[in-house]
Write a protein that holds these residues in place. Structure first.
Motif, PDB file in Angstrom:
ATOM      1  N   ILE A 169       0.947 -19.357  12.186  1.00  0.00           N
ATOM      2  CA  ILE A 169       2.118 -18.968  11.484  1.00  0.00           C
ATOM      3  C   ILE A 169       2.174 -17.430  11.951  1.00  0.00           C
ATOM      4  CG2 ILE A 169       3.019 -18.713   9.229  1.00  0.00           C
ATOM      5  CD1 ILE A 169       1.003 -20.434   8.032  1.00  0.00           C
ATOM      6  N   ASP A 170       3.530 -17.056  12.258  1.00  0.00           N
ATOM      7  CA  ASP A 170       4.056 -15.667  12.201  1.00  0.00           C
ATOM      8  C   ASP A 170       4.739 -15.222  11.098  1.00  0.00           C
ATOM      9  OD1 ASP A 170       3.024 -15.377  15.023  1.00  0.00           O
ATOM     10  OD2 ASP A 170       4.495 -16.261  15.843  1.00  0.00           O
ATOM     11  N   PHE A 171       4.247 -14.150  10.503  1.00  0.00           N
ATOM     12  CA  PHE A 171       4.943 -13.532   9.210  1.00  0.00           C
ATOM     13  C   PHE A 171       5.329 -12.162   9.727  1.00  0.00           C
ATOM     14  CE2 PHE A 171       1.608 -16.124   6.924  1.00  0.00           C
ATOM     15  CZ  PHE A 171       2.316 -16.641   5.834  1.00  0.00           C
ATOM     16  N   GLN A 172       6.771 -11.992   9.615  1.00  0.00           N
ATOM     17  CA  GLN A 172       7.449 -10.958   9.950  1.00  0.00           C
ATOM     18  C   GLN A 172       7.978 -10.151   8.686  1.00  0.00           C
ATOM     19  OE1 GLN A 172      10.581 -11.745  12.818  1.00  0.00           O
ATOM     20  NE2 GLN A 172       8.901 -12.245  14.343  1.00  0.00           N
ATOM     21  N   LYS A 173       7.534  -8.849   8.815  1.00  0.00           N
ATOM     22  CA  LYS A 173       8.172  -7.919   7.906  1.00  0.00           C
ATOM     23  C   LYS A 173       7.973  -8.252   6.152  1.00  0.00           C
ATOM     24  CE  LYS A 173      11.861  -6.226  10.808  1.00  0.00           C
ATOM     25  NZ  LYS A 173      11.427  -7.169  11.965  1.00  0.00           N
ATOM     26  N   VAL A 174       6.567  -8.373   5.913  1.00  0.00           N
ATOM     27  CA  VAL A 174       6.014  -8.480   4.699  1.00  0.00           C
ATOM     28  C   VAL A 174       6.087  -7.127   4.045  1.00  0.00           C
ATOM     29  CG1 VAL A 174       4.135  -9.424   3.313  1.00  0.00           C
ATOM     30  CG2 VAL A 174       4.705 -10.387   5.657  1.00  0.00           C
ATOM     31  N   PRO A 175       6.676  -7.094   2.830  1.00  0.00           N
ATOM     32  CA  PRO A 175       7.040  -5.758   2.198  1.00  0.00           C
ATOM     33  C   PRO A 175       5.842  -5.335   1.123  1.00  0.00           C
ATOM     34  CG  PRO A 175       8.438  -7.231   1.209  1.00  0.00           C
ATOM     35  CD  PRO A 175       7.646  -8.309   2.230  1.00  0.00           C
ATOM     36  N   ALA A 176       5.820  -3.894   1.242  1.00  0.00           N
ATOM     37  CA  ALA A 176       5.140  -3.457   0.168  1.00  0.00           C
ATOM     38  C   ALA A 176       5.461  -2.098   0.029  1.00  0.00           C
ATOM     39  CB  ALA A 176       3.505  -3.386   0.467  1.00  0.00           C
ATOM     40  N   ASP A 177       5.981  -1.898  -1.348  1.00  0.00           N
ATOM     41  CA  ASP A 177       6.937  -0.354  -1.537  1.00  0.00           C
ATOM     42  C   ASP A 177       5.840   0.800  -1.586  1.00  0.00           C
ATOM     43  OD1 ASP A 177       6.628   0.569  -4.621  1.00  0.00           O
ATOM     44  OD2 ASP A 177       6.130  -1.541  -4.569  1.00  0.00           O
ATOM     45  N   ALA A 178       6.539   1.673  -0.946  1.00  0.00           N
ATOM     46  CA  ALA A 178       5.706   2.937  -0.919  1.00  0.00           C
ATOM     47  C   ALA A 178       5.983   4.224  -1.803  1.00  0.00           C
ATOM     48  CB  ALA A 178       5.507   3.382   0.522  1.00  0.00           C
ATOM     49  N   SER A 179       6.501   3.879  -2.750  1.00  0.00           N
ATOM     50  CA  SER A 179       7.111   4.791  -3.911  1.00  0.00           C
ATOM     51  C   SER A 179       6.236   4.562  -5.171  1.00  0.00           C
ATOM     52  CB  SER A 179       8.614   4.463  -4.240  1.00  0.00           C
ATOM     53  OG  SER A 179       8.865   5.111  -5.594  1.00  0.00           O
ATOM     54  N   ILE A 180       5.555   5.562  -5.596  1.00  0.00           N
ATOM     55  CA  ILE A 180       5.018   5.738  -6.865  1.00  0.00           C
ATOM     56  C   ILE A 180       5.671   5.548  -7.975  1.00  0.00           C
ATOM     57  CG2 ILE A 180       3.162   7.173  -8.178  1.00  0.00           C
ATOM     58  CD1 ILE A 180       2.096   8.190  -5.680  1.00  0.00           C
ATOM     59  N   GLU A 181       6.908   5.775  -7.997  1.00  0.00           N
ATOM     60  CA  GLU A 181       7.762   6.083  -9.047  1.00  0.00           C
ATOM     61  C   GLU A 181       8.157   4.709  -9.367  1.00  0.00           C
ATOM     62  OE1 GLU A 181      11.835   8.218 -10.263  1.00  0.00           O
ATOM     63  OE2 GLU A 181      11.218   8.688  -8.497  1.00  0.00           O
ATOM     64  N   MET A 182       8.530   3.875  -8.432  1.00  0.00           N
ATOM     65  CA  MET A 182       9.043   2.610  -8.443  1.00  0.00           C
ATOM     66  C   MET A 182       8.073   1.497  -8.627  1.00  0.00           C
ATOM     67  SD  MET A 182      12.241   3.346  -8.306  1.00  0.00           S
ATOM     68  CE  MET A 182      13.485   1.977  -8.033  1.00  0.00           C
ATOM     69  N   PRO A 183       7.871   0.666  -9.899  1.00  0.00           N
ATOM     70  CA  PRO A 183       6.709  -0.258 -10.440  1.00  0.00           C
ATOM     71  C   PRO A 183       6.526  -1.147  -9.388  1.00  0.00           C
ATOM     72  CG  PRO A 183       8.398   0.338 -12.344  1.00  0.00           C
ATOM     73  CD  PRO A 183       9.138   0.907 -10.926  1.00  0.00           C
ATOM     74  N   ASP A 184       5.603  -1.422  -8.882  1.00  0.00           N
ATOM     75  CA  ASP A 184       5.425  -2.722  -7.762  1.00  0.00           C
ATOM     76  C   ASP A 184       5.707  -3.919  -8.257  1.00  0.00           C
ATOM     77  OD1 ASP A 184       4.090  -0.583  -6.373  1.00  0.00           O
ATOM     78  OD2 ASP A 184       1.917  -0.987  -6.632  1.00  0.00           O
ATOM     79  N   ASP A 185       5.481  -4.342  -9.336  1.00  0.00           N
ATOM     80  CA  ASP A 185       5.935  -5.615  -9.973  1.00  0.00           C
ATOM     81  C   ASP A 185       7.464  -5.772 -10.105  1.00  0.00           C
ATOM     82  OD1 ASP A 185       6.053  -3.747 -12.103  1.00  0.00           O
ATOM     83  OD2 ASP A 185       5.661  -5.108 -13.566  1.00  0.00           O
ATOM     84  N   ILE A 186       8.481  -4.522 -10.269  1.00  0.00           N
ATOM     85  CA  ILE A 186       9.605  -4.575 -10.220  1.00  0.00           C
ATOM     86  C   ILE A 186      10.194  -4.667  -8.919  1.00  0.00           C
ATOM     87  CG2 ILE A 186      11.722  -3.255 -10.846  1.00  0.00           C
ATOM     88  CD1 ILE A 186      10.344  -4.472 -13.249  1.00  0.00           C
ATOM     89  N   MET A 187       9.405  -4.060  -8.108  1.00  0.00           N
ATOM     90  CA  MET A 187      10.075  -3.966  -6.520  1.00  0.00           C
ATOM     91  C   MET A 187       9.867  -5.417  -6.072  1.00  0.00           C
ATOM     92  SD  MET A 187      11.611  -1.224  -5.662  1.00  0.00           S
ATOM     93  CE  MET A 187      12.012  -1.421  -7.640  1.00  0.00           C
ATOM     94  N   ASP A 188       8.910  -6.030  -6.342  1.00  0.00           N
ATOM     95  CA  ASP A 188       8.403  -7.506  -6.006  1.00  0.00           C
ATOM     96  C   ASP A 188       9.272  -8.454  -6.475  1.00  0.00           C
ATOM     97  OD1 ASP A 188       6.107  -6.842  -4.642  1.00  0.00           O
ATOM     98  OD2 ASP A 188       4.920  -7.424  -6.010  1.00  0.00           O
ATOM     99  N   LEU A 189       9.971  -8.145  -7.757  1.00  0.00           N
ATOM    100  CA  LEU A 189      11.148  -8.990  -8.379  1.00  0.00           C
ATOM    101  C   LEU A 189      12.257  -8.779  -7.718  1.00  0.00           C
ATOM    102  CD1 LEU A 189      10.306  -8.684 -12.109  1.00  0.00           C
ATOM    103  CD2 LEU A 189      10.113 -10.708 -10.531  1.00  0.00           C
ATOM    104  N   MET A 190      12.580  -7.585  -6.826  1.00  0.00           N
ATOM    105  CA  MET A 190      13.885  -7.447  -6.248  1.00  0.00           C
ATOM    106  C   MET A 190      14.020  -8.187  -4.919  1.00  0.00           C
ATOM    107  SD  MET A 190      15.798  -4.738  -7.348  1.00  0.00           S
ATOM    108  CE  MET A 190      15.730  -5.992  -8.790  1.00  0.00           C
ATOM    109  N   GLU A 191      12.651  -8.880  -4.585  1.00  0.00           N
ATOM    110  CA  GLU A 191      13.013  -9.683  -3.408  1.00  0.00           C
ATOM    111  C   GLU A 191      13.427 -10.797  -3.731  1.00  0.00           C
ATOM    112  OE1 GLU A 191       9.174  -9.993  -1.437  1.00  0.00           O
ATOM    113  OE2 GLU A 191       8.361  -7.937  -2.060  1.00  0.00           O
ATOM    114  N   PRO A 192      14.316 -11.716  -2.709  1.00  0.00           N
ATOM    115  CA  PRO A 192      14.063 -11.311  -1.417  1.00  0.00           C
ATOM    116  C   PRO A 192      15.412 -10.393  -0.799  1.00  0.00           C
ATOM    117  CG  PRO A 192      15.108 -13.465  -1.422  1.00  0.00           C
ATOM    118  CD  PRO A 192      14.700 -12.806  -3.012  1.00  0.00           C
ATOM    119  N   PHE A 193      15.108  -9.705   0.234  1.00  0.00           N
ATOM    120  CA  PHE A 193      16.272  -9.042   0.736  1.00  0.00           C
ATOM    121  C   PHE A 193      16.670  -9.807   2.192  1.00  0.00           C
ATOM    122  CE2 PHE A 193      14.484  -5.616  -1.663  1.00  0.00           C
ATOM    123  CZ  PHE A 193      15.233  -4.851  -1.960  1.00  0.00           C
TER     124      PHE A 193
END
Length: 327
Positions: A169-193
């Motif tokens: 399997i090739d996974f491309q562009k698996v995201p992890a937000d790099a902002s402390i101010e933005m909640p990780d769980d919320i940024m996960d919910l913003m997906e998919p782009f």
């Protein structure tokens, strides 16, 4: 850096609606010229001091309203590789929120009022995006059970199978937000782009929006992306194993190797609504319009609604009582 209009000298910003640079002062299109200021904590346009936070890469001058890009924070190690330009403008983002919550009868009346829209901001959120090459080896024991009846006797037949899978399997562009101010769980919910729309980074896309540099490095945040890809690999494996009554795993090995990492900016609208001393944040995917957030409830509207219902019931009962009295 300030993108200045060659026609009128105003601040040219990127318009998601047009997909072009736009001067809101003279209506010029693609009329921008970069005005660089170097490492200064003052507005390129009016000279006023800028309020620059630790991780800001762009900010808005509180005096003249110009959007200033901090050159030293979009270059060198801080220069993003990729950017996903905003596709949804502020007006459309407001309409999306209105449509999402218009059926909430107990929503406070000041929600999305003009006076509260100062807290409606378009932000480029920093992400690390990881590419992985993955190999999966799996061995299990599958069972198929067949039951049938013959006369007064019920028969059960159980057949056993060796279940074996080898997957790449090739996974491309698996995201992890790099902002402390933005909640990780919320940024996960913003997906998919839609990552097919990613472009090579250009400073002009940041004009008109807030932005941050990455708050944490790629090595620090990789664990989150790795676990996402690992879960997806396991899910893809399970999708290939079907048709059995039961399967007992005997061996499973998921091996992942990082192939590349991309520093990327993704678009998010954020609206912070203040109500009775509490903040209610709402987030909108700046490309797809996906919304997350919980609205407050107006106690006055609940009480008023309850009073209206009580009055209607009382009137109905009084009417029935009058009819019964006549009868």
């Amino acid at each position: 850096m300030l993108f200045r209009c060659k026609n009128c000298g105003g601040n040219v910003v990127y318009s998601p609606d047009m997909g072009k640079m736009h001067c809101p002062h003279c209506d010029g299109i693609d009329s921008e010229k970069a005005d660089e200021a170097g490492a200064k904590a003052e507005c390129v346009n009016c000279g006023a001091p800028l309020e620059i936070k630790e991780f800001n890469s762009t900010c808005k001058c509180e005096y003249c309203g110009s959007y200033i890009i901090l050159e030293e924070r979009v270059r060198g190690a801080y220069r993003p590789h990729l950017v996903l330009p905003f596709k949804i403008g502020m007006r459309q983002a407001v309409r999306l929120l209105e449509n999402e919550f218009k059926s909430r009868v107990f929503l406070p009346g000041t929600f999305l009022e003009e006076s509260t829209l100062e807290e409606f901001k378009g932000m480029y959120v920093p992400f690390w995006m990881y590419d992985y090459g993955t190999e999966v080896d799996y061995i299990g024991k599958g069972a198929k059970v067949r039951v049938w009846a013959g006369g007064d006797t019920e028969y059960t037949e159980t057949s056993y199978y060796r279940v074996e899978r080898k997957m790449g399997i090739d996974f491309q562009k698996v995201p992890a937000d790099a902002s402390i101010e933005m909640p990780d769980d919320i940024m996960d919910l913003m997906e998919p782009f839609d990552y097919a729309a990613l472009e090579e980074f250009q400073e002009k896309y940041m004009s008109g929006f807030y932005g941050e540099v990455y708050n944490e490095g790629a090595e620090q945040l990789e664990e989150r992306a790795y676990r996402k890809a690992e879960r997806d690999a396991d899910s893809l494996l399970r999708e290939t194993i079907h048709g059995y009554t039961s399967v007992v795993p005997e061996h499973k090995d998921i091996r992942m190797e990082r192939k590349a990492v991309h520093y990327t900016l993704l678009p998010v609208w954020r609206y912070i609504y203040q109500y009775q001393g509490k903040e209610y944040p709402f987030y909108i995917n700046g490309q797809t319009g996906k919304i997350t957030g919980s609205a407050p409830v107006s106690k006055k509207k609940v009480i008023a609604y309850g009073g209206t219902v009580f009055a209607a019931v009382w009137m109905a009962l009084s009417f029935l009582s009058g009819i019964m009295g006549v009868i």
